[in-house]
Design an enzyme around this catalytic site. Structure first.
Site, PDB file in Angstrom:
ATOM      1  N   GLU A 313       0.846  -1.205   0.000  1.00  0.00           N
ATOM      2  CA  GLU A 313       0.000   0.000   0.000  1.00  0.00           C
ATOM      3  C   GLU A 313       0.876   1.248   0.000  1.00  0.00           C
ATOM      4  O   GLU A 313       0.683   2.157   0.798  1.00  0.00           O
ATOM      5  CB  GLU A 313      -0.928  -0.017   1.217  1.00  0.00           C
ATOM      6  CG  GLU A 313      -1.799  -1.260   1.298  1.00  0.00           C
ATOM      7  CD  GLU A 313      -2.651  -1.300   2.553  1.00  0.00           C
ATOM      8  OE1 GLU A 313      -2.210  -0.766   3.601  1.00  0.00           O
ATOM      9  OE2 GLU A 313      -3.752  -1.852   2.507  1.00  0.00           O
ATOM     10  N   CYS A 409     -10.820   0.382   7.719  1.00  0.00           N
ATOM     11  CA  CYS A 409     -10.273   1.638   8.230  1.00  0.00           C
ATOM     12  C   CYS A 409     -10.848   2.844   7.501  1.00  0.00           C
ATOM     13  O   CYS A 409     -11.014   3.916   8.096  1.00  0.00           O
ATOM     14  CB  CYS A 409      -8.753   1.627   8.124  1.00  0.00           C
ATOM     15  SG  CYS A 409      -8.127   1.210   6.481  1.00  0.00           S
TER      16      CYS A 409
END
Length: 644
Positions: A313, A409
């Site tokens: 990521e 998240c």
């Protein structure tokens, strides 16, 4: 050089009719209730959250073992923070009761030494701090601390903050430079932001000192090839999960280029800005400027998305910004807002507020559906559903928004962004008021001994006009600083209905310095033309292509309007652009109509000798990027297109 700016509490800013007022209403009426149900495993057809049940288990009020990710506590924390912001302007006794019950559970789950974490409570708190790279304990603690401060600001209730003060005290007892303490830090920055915020709320500088410690020690601990340190035992990492992934490849003051996990990076750089505001250490400011230039000039998508590789990521190398495989996580865009805002408070330069605006209307906003019940974790700039559904290297790319995620998240993060959006509109010094974002709103700012009330009225980002009204009891001399966005080439300015030429431009802000009277008005008109944007040719994916922008909005072509095989479409750069006002799911919108061509090449075999192909004239329709995927699922979409 730098100016001390007062940050405003969101409670002091009231949003009025308009773009963000509507979204805050949606937050109150839809997003927060939907997320509360989902956190309690009551939403059908989505992955189970377990987040609230984990606290019930930790409080010994429910049997079982914690579910979800190791950092599931942070989802609860961000939801509390979002709900707290909502309560500031939308009082709701039922919501407040739900939060209070959740606070009770958190308190019941707290250990006698102050420790709060559902995962390690189940695992055994003697295992605490044994996986500081990936365990996310301090990350979760940070989000709970931030939630506690927001809830205290909204309601005056201290219970959650008192719980988190005990936890912060434990962290201060167990981490630090002293002999016998742990000399380490969390793999995912966040505790630093929270400790600076807690120090301000409690007026206790110990928490600032602890945050400074975590910042200063980062990169000074040398981990071995597996990533192990002290009592941590790590498996070998891949080439993408080396120390730079954790932002620990070197001490902060030696960093010059953005790198690593994009969310970790944004939270860390925001923390560096907080530390600079506290210390005035020039080496920190030099670091921040180098990092900002690295990101803004070489590592950010036109939408504001960051993080171009799914594995890790993370950031990769300069100009590597693939439109279809990029990660561009919603949380990373939100983290960039946090960093940019802190940069604005240090050095009021329009490039920071422009970046916030870019995220508000593009990179972050695309992460949530118009109805508030579906989310993108990854925000691609190009999608071909059948390809994305099949390719392993695109398995992270969803072709439509999801109701929830196993790792959730982003939904709660965008909720707290919506709730706190007012804080990014205004700031002030002793002698000046800054207007960073153009949002219909009202606020009161104390300048010296005078209370100045400001009201903004605008239909931004759709329309060009912003009307600002001043109310005060006595005349007051001060500077009014209005951001001139870098996308705007022409503007007009009037004071009390008369053209104003008595201003200067300072770092992209229109500075009006005068004696102000009660009832004075300022009208700013920012010309919003449709623009064709090209990229630096070192960004190889965009050579020979353009993107459409109008004002702060990036536009895209979607299959819903233009049919499939969008790669065949060519934009006519001399097109007569037309604006089409529409209502999309009860929300006003402006679409762009433009001329183009469709060039269809069909060959007898896959490849043939080049020949001149027929181009058919077509009328294209572009919609704001953040709106894509709201009218139909699994649609092709492209931001960058060929042109002639």
């Amino acid at each position: 050089m730098n100016v001390y700016m007062e940050e405003m509490n969101p409670q002091k800013i009231t949003l009025r009719d308009g773009f963000w007022c509507n979204r805050n209403q949606l937050l109150s009426e839809v997003i927060i209730p939907y997320q509360w149900d989902t956190l309690n495993n009551r939403t059908e057809g989505v992955p189970l959250s377990h987040a609230v049940d984990n606290f019930r288990i930790a409080a010994k009020e429910m049997d079982g073992t914690p579910g979800g990710t190791i950092f599931q506590d942070s989802d609860v924390a961000k939801w509390i923070e979002a709900a707290a912001y909502s309560l500031m302007h939308h009082p709701n006794s039922e919501l407040e009761s739900s939060i209070d019950e959740l606070v009770r559970l958190i308190g019941e789950s707290q250990h006698s030494n102050g420790y709060v974490n559902t995962f390690y409570t189940a695992k055994g708190i003697e295992q605490r701090w044994t996986d500081l790279e990936m365990g996310h304990e301090l990350y979760c603690a940070g989000h709970l601390i931030e939630a506690s401060v927001a809830y205290y600001q909204a309601t005056g209730k201290r219970k959650l903050m008192d719980i988190m003060v005990l936890y912060a005290n434990l962290i201060a007892e167990e981490f630090g430079p002293e002999e016998g303490k742990l000399h380490s830090y969390d793999g995912h920055p966040e505790i630093e932001l929270a400790l600076y915020r807690l120090a301000e709320a409690t007026e206790d500088s110990r928490y600032m000192d602890l945050a400074d410690y975590f910042m200063n020690i980062r990169g000074s601990i040398k981990r071995d090839a597996t990533g192990a340190s002290d009592k941590e035992e790590r498996k070998p990492r891949s080439r993408w999960l080396t120390p730079d992934y954790f932002l620990e490849q070197k001490p902060i003051r030696e960093m010059t280029e953005v790198t690593g996990h994009s969310v970790r990076a944004m939270y860390l750089y925001a923390g560096v800005a907080d530390q600079y505001r506290r210390t005035g250490d020039q080496t920190l400011w030099d670091t921040l400027l180098s990092l900002w230039d690295s990101l803004e000039q070489r590592s950010v998508y036109i939408t504001g998305g960051i993080g171009s590789q799914s594995h890790g990521e993370r950031f990769t190398i300069d100009y590597d910004l693939p439109p279809d495989r990029g990660y561009t996580e919603t949380c990373a865009s939100i983290g960039l807002i946090f960093w940019a805002w802190r940069m604005s408070l240090i050095d009021p330069d329009n490039r920071y507020a422009d970046m916030i605006e870019k995220q508000m209307y593009n990179g972050a906003l695309s992460g949530i559906s118009l109805d508030g019940k579906a989310y993108f974790y990854v925000n691609p700039l190009e999608i071909k559903p059948k390809v994305a559904a099949f390719r392993q290297d695109m398995e992270h790319v969803l072709t439509h928004r999801a109701g929830w995620f196993d790792c959730a998240c982003c939904p709660t993060n965008i909720a707290r962004l919506f709730g706190s959006i007012g804080k990014y509109i205004y700031s002030s010094t002793d002698t000046s008021i800054y207007i960073h974002q153009f949002i219909s709103s009202e606020t009161e700012i104390v300048l010296g001994d005078e209370l100045v009330s400001l009201r903004q009225e605008t239909k931004y980002p759709w329309h060009e006009e912003i009307l600002i009204s001043c109310t005060m009891e006595h005349q007051k001399h001060f500077g009014l600083m209005l951001r001139k966005p870098r996308w705007c080439d022409a503007w007009t300015l009037e004071i009390n209905g008369m053209p104003c030429t008595s201003y200067c431009l300072e770092k992209g802000y229109i500075h009006i310095d005068r004696m102000w009277n009660d009832g004075d008005t300022v009208q700013l008109k920012l010309e919003m033309t449709v623009k064709l944007i090209q990229a630096d040719s070192r960004a190889q994916d965009y050579c020979g292509k353009v993107a459409l922008m109008r004002g702060p909005l990036v536009y895209c072509l979607e299959e819903f309007d233009n049919g499939p095989q969008l790669q065949e479409l060519i934009i006519n750069s001399e097109s007569n652009f037309e604006l089409e006002e529409e209502i999309l799911q009860s929300i006003p919108s402006i679409h762009i109509l433009l001329d183009g061509y469709r060039e269809t090449v069909r060959t007898d075999s896959l490849y043939e000798h080049m020949k001149k192909n027929e181009r058919i004239k077509v009328r294209l329709k572009a919609i704001p990027y953040y709106q894509w995927g709201n009218r139909a699922k699994d649609q092709e979409m492209r931001v960058w297109n060929r042109f002639i």
